[in-house]
Design a protein around this motif. Structure first.
Motif, short mmCIF file in Angstrom:
data_model
loop_
_atom_site.label_atom_id
_atom_site.label_comp_id
_atom_site.label_asym_id
_atom_site.label_seq_id
_atom_site.Cartn_x
_atom_site.Cartn_y
_atom_site.Cartn_z
N MET A 145 -43.88 -8.74 42.11
CA MET A 145 -43.18 -8.32 43.33
C MET A 145 -43.00 -9.48 44.30
SD MET A 145 -45.06 -4.65 43.73
CE MET A 145 -44.11 -3.87 45.03
N SER A 146 -43.97 -10.38 44.34
CA SER A 146 -43.86 -11.57 45.20
C SER A 146 -42.72 -12.46 44.70
CB SER A 146 -45.16 -12.39 45.19
OG SER A 146 -46.23 -11.61 45.63
N TYR A 147 -42.61 -12.58 43.37
CA TYR A 147 -41.53 -13.38 42.78
C TYR A 147 -40.17 -12.76 43.14
CZ TYR A 147 -38.32 -15.28 39.32
OH TYR A 147 -37.22 -15.87 38.72
N ASP A 148 -40.10 -11.41 43.07
CA ASP A 148 -38.86 -10.70 43.43
C ASP A 148 -38.46 -10.99 44.88
OD1 ASP A 148 -36.82 -8.45 43.31
OD2 ASP A 148 -38.19 -7.65 44.82
N ARG A 149 -39.44 -10.95 45.79
CA ARG A 149 -39.16 -11.24 47.21
C ARG A 149 -38.79 -12.71 47.42
NH1 ARG A 149 -36.93 -8.12 49.36
NH2 ARG A 149 -36.47 -7.65 47.21
N TYR A 150 -39.41 -13.60 46.62
CA TYR A 150 -39.10 -15.04 46.69
C TYR A 150 -37.64 -15.28 46.32
CZ TYR A 150 -38.49 -19.67 44.59
OH TYR A 150 -37.98 -20.88 44.24
N VAL A 151 -37.21 -14.66 45.22
CA VAL A 151 -35.81 -14.83 44.78
C VAL A 151 -34.86 -14.23 45.82
CG1 VAL A 151 -34.11 -14.33 42.97
CG2 VAL A 151 -36.47 -14.84 42.33
N ALA A 152 -35.21 -13.05 46.36
CA ALA A 152 -34.33 -12.37 47.32
C ALA A 152 -34.14 -13.19 48.60
CB ALA A 152 -34.92 -11.00 47.67
N ILE A 153 -35.19 -13.86 49.05
CA ILE A 153 -35.12 -14.58 50.33
C ILE A 153 -34.73 -16.05 50.15
CG2 ILE A 153 -36.54 -15.39 52.30
CD1 ILE A 153 -37.92 -12.59 52.12
N CYS A 154 -35.26 -16.69 49.10
CA CYS A 154 -35.00 -18.13 48.93
C CYS A 154 -33.72 -18.42 48.13
CB CYS A 154 -36.19 -18.81 48.27
SG CYS A 154 -37.72 -18.60 49.23
N HIS A 155 -33.34 -17.48 47.24
CA HIS A 155 -32.11 -17.68 46.44
C HIS A 155 -31.25 -16.41 46.47
CE1 HIS A 155 -33.90 -21.37 44.92
NE2 HIS A 155 -35.00 -20.67 44.68
N PRO A 156 -30.82 -15.98 47.67
CA PRO A 156 -30.11 -14.69 47.77
C PRO A 156 -28.83 -14.62 46.93
CG PRO A 156 -29.97 -15.92 49.83
CD PRO A 156 -30.96 -16.63 48.98
N LEU A 157 -28.11 -15.75 46.81
CA LEU A 157 -26.84 -15.73 46.08
C LEU A 157 -27.05 -15.60 44.57
CD1 LEU A 157 -24.90 -18.48 48.08
CD2 LEU A 157 -24.82 -16.00 48.38
N ARG A 158 -28.21 -16.04 44.09
CA ARG A 158 -28.50 -15.98 42.65
C ARG A 158 -29.33 -14.75 42.29
NH1 ARG A 158 -31.41 -21.24 41.42
NH2 ARG A 158 -31.30 -20.52 39.26
#
Length: 307
Positions: A115-128
């Motif tokens: 879930m932390s990885y999911d939030r990391y991708v959502a916030i740090c790489h929103p376009l990807r």
């Protein structure tokens, strides 16, 4: 040596005051109902409400399943023992409880990292995000989470099954957990301790580090956002999860990483209450109270049922 096999264990229980048992039975029954109802509602909302068919909610549904499983592995038996004079658990029942509790604890640990990885991708790489968190990737992550936890739990349980229990039967706890059971064995617990060390190093420390790294990147990214509104919006997408992670890890650190003392048994019991009862009750509240999407889903489910 021909060891007589222990067929049942005696639980020390949670409290030494017999006249309070009825009161605590009522309290635990209410909390258990809250855990099952709260988490079941979250699962129902996520399954029935299409806007919640996103990676974040897929993992939240998994967490709700783990919470129900964790509390159910410990609480019903504990409540039954509260009302009985002789607080016993069969050897097989104890091993089943050990497996179920270790499985739910391990799953929550690895799941919170996913879930932390999911939030990391959502916030740090929103376009990807759409490409990095596809349905296939999410299902693979969930299968990975459960597989790691089942393997870990199975190894711990099988290692426990090969031990001899021939003497004392009193478990200094209110359920079957690894440390109080190892204390009762009259054979070598060398391999069990090696496995505990491996699990603590890779599972506990590994997941703690991965979660910390994810949140370090998230915080750095949020701080770089210029507008206050933007910062607030970015933080609101991960604040619930951060609170759940903090609750979970603080209870683990408190239980396993502090020095042992004479009153550590009482403290162990209080910490165990935290992660078998308090956290599973809190998780659905944390995810719903401040969450408009989940509340909309609840509204639709209940209005649909009224019709």
């Amino acid at each position: 040596i021909n060891h007589t096999r222990v067929t049942e264990f005696i639980m020390q229980g949670l409290f030494d005051h017999p006249h309070h048992q009825g009161l605590f039975f009522g309290l635990f029954l209410c909390l258990y109902t809250a855990v099952v109802m709260g988490n079941s509602l979250i699962i129902a909302a996520i399954v029935l409400h299409p806007p919640l068919h996103t990676p974040m909610y897929f993992f939240i549904a998994n967490l709700a399943i783990v919470d129900i499983f964790c509390t159910s592995s410990v609480l019903p038996k504990m409540m039954k023992n509260l009302m009985q004079e002789k607080k016993t658990i069969s050897f097989d029942g104890c091993m089943a409880q050990l497996f179920a509790f270790t499985l739910s604890g391990g799953t929550e640990l690895v799941l919170l990292t996913a879930m932390s990885y999911d939030r990391y991708v959502a916030i740090c790489h929103p376009l990807r995000y759409v490409n990095l968190m596809t349905k296939r990737i999410c299902i693979s992550l969930a299968v990975g989470v459960w597989s790691v936890s089942i393997t870990n739990s199975l190894v711990h349980t099988l290692l426990m099954l090969r031990l001899d229990f021939c003497g004392p039967k009193l478990i200094q706890h209110f359920f079957c957990e690894i440390p109080p059971l190892l204390a009762l064995s009259c054979s070598s617990i060398y391999f069990n301790e090696i496995m505990i060390f491996i699990a603590n190093t890779f599972l506990a420390m590994g997941n703690f580090l991965l979660t910390t790294v994810s949140y370090s990147f998230i915080i750095i990214t949020i701080l770089k956002i210029q507008s206050f509104k933007g910062k607030q919006r970015a933080f609101s997408t991960c604040s619930s999860h951060l609170l759940v992670v903090t609750l979970f890890y603080s209870s683990i650190i408190y239980t396993y990483i502090r020095p042992t003392s004479s009153d550590s048994l009482a403290k162990d019991k209080m910490a165990a209450i935290m992660y078998t009862l308090v956290i599973p009750t809190m998780n659905p509240l944390i995810y719903t109270l401040r969450n408009k999407e989940v509340n909309v889903a609840f509204g639709k489910i209940f209005s649909f049922r009224k019709k």
